[in-house]
Design a protein around this motif. Sequence first.
Motif, PDB file in Angstrom:
ATOM      1  N   ARG A  64       0.751  -1.305  -0.168  1.00 63.43           N
ATOM      2  CA  ARG A  64      -0.063  -0.085  -0.034  1.00 63.43           C
ATOM      3  C   ARG A  64       0.859   1.349  -0.070  1.00 63.43           C
ATOM      4  N   THR A  65       2.079   0.936   0.463  1.00 61.81           N
ATOM      5  CA  THR A  65       3.100   2.411   0.021  1.00 61.81           C
ATOM      6  C   THR A  65       3.099   2.634  -1.628  1.00 61.81           C
ATOM      7  N   ARG A  66       2.695   1.566  -2.296  1.00 64.26           N
ATOM      8  CA  ARG A  66       3.166   1.929  -3.871  1.00 64.26           C
ATOM      9  C   ARG A  66       1.687   1.904  -4.522  1.00 64.26           C
ATOM     10  N   GLY A  67       1.681   2.323  -5.774  1.00 63.79           N
ATOM     11  CA  GLY A  67       0.587   2.651  -6.620  1.00 63.79           C
ATOM     12  C   GLY A  67       0.453   1.416  -7.623  1.00 63.79           C
ATOM     13  N   PRO A  68      -0.326   1.693  -8.661  1.00 66.45           N
ATOM     14  CA  PRO A  68      -0.832   0.481  -9.469  1.00 66.45           C
ATOM     15  C   PRO A  68       0.514   0.121 -10.331  1.00 66.45           C
ATOM     16  N   GLU A  69       1.567   0.947 -10.189  1.00 65.38           N
ATOM     17  CA  GLU A  69       2.864   0.341 -11.054  1.00 65.38           C
ATOM     18  C   GLU A  69       3.176  -1.107 -10.533  1.00 65.38           C
ATOM     19  N   GLN A  70       2.930  -1.285  -9.425  1.00 64.37           N
ATOM     20  CA  GLN A  70       3.264  -2.340  -8.842  1.00 64.37           C
ATOM     21  C   GLN A  70       2.668  -3.662  -9.473  1.00 64.37           C
ATOM     22  N   ASN A  98     -14.746   9.449  14.726  1.00 61.33           N
ATOM     23  CA  ASN A  98     -13.718   8.406  14.240  1.00 61.33           C
ATOM     24  C   ASN A  98     -14.404   7.326  13.305  1.00 61.33           C
ATOM     25  N   ARG A  99     -14.083   7.111  11.953  1.00 60.87           N
ATOM     26  CA  ARG A  99     -14.798   6.304  11.088  1.00 60.87           C
ATOM     27  C   ARG A  99     -13.742   5.274  10.624  1.00 60.87           C
ATOM     28  N   GLY A 100     -12.597   5.192  11.479  1.00 63.09           N
ATOM     29  CA  GLY A 100     -11.583   4.285  11.267  1.00 63.09           C
ATOM     30  C   GLY A 100     -10.810   4.442  10.221  1.00 63.09           C
ATOM     31  N   ILE A 101      -9.978   3.541   9.648  1.00 66.92           N
ATOM     32  CA  ILE A 101      -8.864   3.856   8.787  1.00 66.92           C
ATOM     33  C   ILE A 101      -8.982   3.023   7.357  1.00 66.92           C
ATOM     34  N   ALA A 102      -9.229   3.816   6.291  1.00 65.62           N
ATOM     35  CA  ALA A 102      -9.124   3.107   5.046  1.00 65.62           C
ATOM     36  C   ALA A 102      -7.471   3.006   4.413  1.00 65.62           C
ATOM     37  N   MET A 103      -7.276   1.709   4.405  1.00 67.44           N
ATOM     38  CA  MET A 103      -5.684   1.695   4.276  1.00 67.44           C
ATOM     39  C   MET A 103      -5.192   1.763   2.878  1.00 67.44           C
ATOM     40  N   ILE A 104      -6.270   1.623   1.847  1.00 65.07           N
ATOM     41  CA  ILE A 104      -5.697   1.840   0.514  1.00 65.07           C
ATOM     42  C   ILE A 104      -6.572   3.045  -0.149  1.00 65.07           C
ATOM     43  N   ASP A 105      -5.970   4.010  -0.615  1.00 67.94           N
ATOM     44  CA  ASP A 105      -6.812   5.097  -1.199  1.00 67.94           C
ATOM     45  C   ASP A 105      -7.794   4.751  -2.248  1.00 67.94           C
ATOM     46  N   GLN A 106      -8.807   5.282  -2.226  1.00 70.09           N
ATOM     47  CA  GLN A 106      -9.906   4.727  -2.963  1.00 70.09           C
ATOM     48  C   GLN A 106      -9.632   5.256  -4.540  1.00 70.09           C
ATOM     49  N   ALA A 107      -8.866   6.015  -4.684  1.00 66.31           N
ATOM     50  CA  ALA A 107      -8.464   6.561  -6.039  1.00 66.31           C
ATOM     51  C   ALA A 107      -7.459   5.531  -6.609  1.00 66.31           C
ATOM     52  N   VAL A 108      -6.797   4.800  -5.970  1.00 67.83           N
ATOM     53  CA  VAL A 108      -5.775   3.970  -6.297  1.00 67.83           C
ATOM     54  C   VAL A 108      -6.527   2.640  -6.642  1.00 67.83           C
ATOM     55  N   LEU A 109      -7.310   2.381  -5.772  1.00 61.18           N
ATOM     56  CA  LEU A 109      -8.110   1.143  -5.727  1.00 61.18           C
ATOM     57  C   LEU A 109      -8.926   0.993  -7.137  1.00 61.18           C
ATOM     58  N   MET A 110      -9.789   2.082  -7.389  1.00 62.09           N
ATOM     59  CA  MET A 110     -10.520   2.153  -8.746  1.00 62.09           C
ATOM     60  C   MET A 110      -9.640   1.879  -9.978  1.00 62.09           C
ATOM     61  N   VAL A 111      -8.567   2.245  -9.889  1.00 57.02           N
ATOM     62  CA  VAL A 111      -7.586   2.025 -10.976  1.00 57.02           C
ATOM     63  C   VAL A 111      -7.164   0.643 -10.918  1.00 57.02           C
TER      64      VAL A 111
END
Length: 551
Positions: free
Chosen positions: A261-267, A317-330
């Motif tokens: 999750r520290t990297r993007g779709p390039e992985q 507090n709604r908790g933590i989404a670990m992966i950015d949704q914009a990254v996920l949608m790609v």
Amino acid sequence: MTADQPADLVLRGGRIPTIDAARSWASAVAVRNGRIVAVGPDPAVAAHVGANTRVIELRGRTVTPGFADAHVHAVTAGLARLRCDLSSVHGLGAYLEAIQAHALADREAPWIVGEGWSMSDFPGGIPSRVDLDRIVPDRPVYLESRDGHSAWVNTKALELAGVTAESQDPEDGRIDREADGTPGGGLQEGATSLVDRLVPAATARELDAALRLAQAYLHSLGITSWQDASVRPHVEEAAYVSLAARGDLTAKVVGAMKWDRTRGPEQIEDLDQRRAAMTIGRYRPTSVKLFMDGVLENHTGAMLDSYLDQSGKPTGNRGIAMIDQAVLMVAVPRLDALGFQPHFHTIGDRACREALDAVEAARRANGPSDTRPHIAHIQVIHPDDIGRFRQLGVTANAQPYWACHEDQQDQLTTPFLGPERASWQYPFRSLLDAGATLAMGSDWSVSTPDPMAEMEVAVNRIADYHRGERPVFLPDQRIGLMDALAAFTMGSAYVNHQDRDTGSIEVGKAADLAVFDRDLFDRGAGAIGETRCVGTFVDGVAVYEDPALEG
Ligand SMILES: [Zn+2]
């Protein structure tokens, strides 16, 4: 009349739920060259018995398809068992005895590393370095708690890590302290990494031994295949490739490569290369693990609405989404287009919705596919999202052992969700009624990998260790034993893309079978979780045998 060629193996006189589409029953099965050649009442296999056929008389005992664990951490769980394993002992005295025995058994090990202690065994939940110093003064000790959120260390470990009275708590954790500020030996959350980063990585030999141990243990429970829920290069991957290359991987394993999750779709390019290079023998890394959120107990699970405080007021507090949704949608549409299976970890209802949204985006972009995305844990699902599992072709991957009243649920979860959302937890019945495919898994080493104990909780919604003591947890969500068994066999085989070859007992399929010590469906024979496996076969070859199999 005899068959052209006699069977290698015949099991007869049993109670055999075949888990075929009609959910039919049989009493006998015949196997030749690793495949099932006959299934039915005893007379149906009689012609297959030859002079050299091994015949096992079941005498009313149950044979099931081999179990498939759809979410398990086999390598790390095996590693925990090889190291100082405190998971089966209780109380400070027993812990110290086990730690000392472990230290004496390996005097050369530079570190004593282990896990499995429980906070409830210490006053205020916090262990002390002083107890460890008395038995291991000269080598560093690092012991993770059962839930993985805390560590217990000795003075030597604190010294090596440079943790002193002057050390500040990290932002994401706490150093437990004695009255004068001296670190006391307990480390919470992010503070564990102050010492953990010094612990030597497992060697190739240790990883190999860990997987062998895990495989033998899972086979002894009737498990013939699984999905490893978090495969990292050089760790889990090294172990699977090592065993598979030698032909020693007897289980059929799908690896879910961990999304960084520290990297993007390039992985994705790297994942694609690893899939091509590391598919060996019975190991196939065709899934990608997307870790979407934390857990509810410490309010890091991602929720649509905020957690409540002690008095029932929203905290914001709604908790933590670990992966950015914009990254996920790609990322998810791209993974799907490349034939990767998305394997999501979701605990909160917001994480679950975002996972479903990402699959919806993939469906829009790519049309229907056979990647069989699945969502593991599914602790809280918003009722509006239940029907989307079937619509989108997403499998619900349940860890049923958690669906019961226990202290973590009753004290740390329900009060902070409030009654309405608490009633949305582990909605297995609703998912089945809405036509979703259900798979099952353990999340071992977090929980027991024994499918019998897990199925008992799916059916009763009461922990096997609280039988007769606690009420049923959300009774409307109980499911039948046949549905649980189908989820743990065909459902999980479907997730692993193995349903054409295994998951049910039908002519032509691989002879992946588990034999149990009783009639599993006879409640007069005791609790479901008391049922013991006595024999396990993969492609017709025994990978586990108890003397009772023949007895
Ligand atoms: Zn897991």
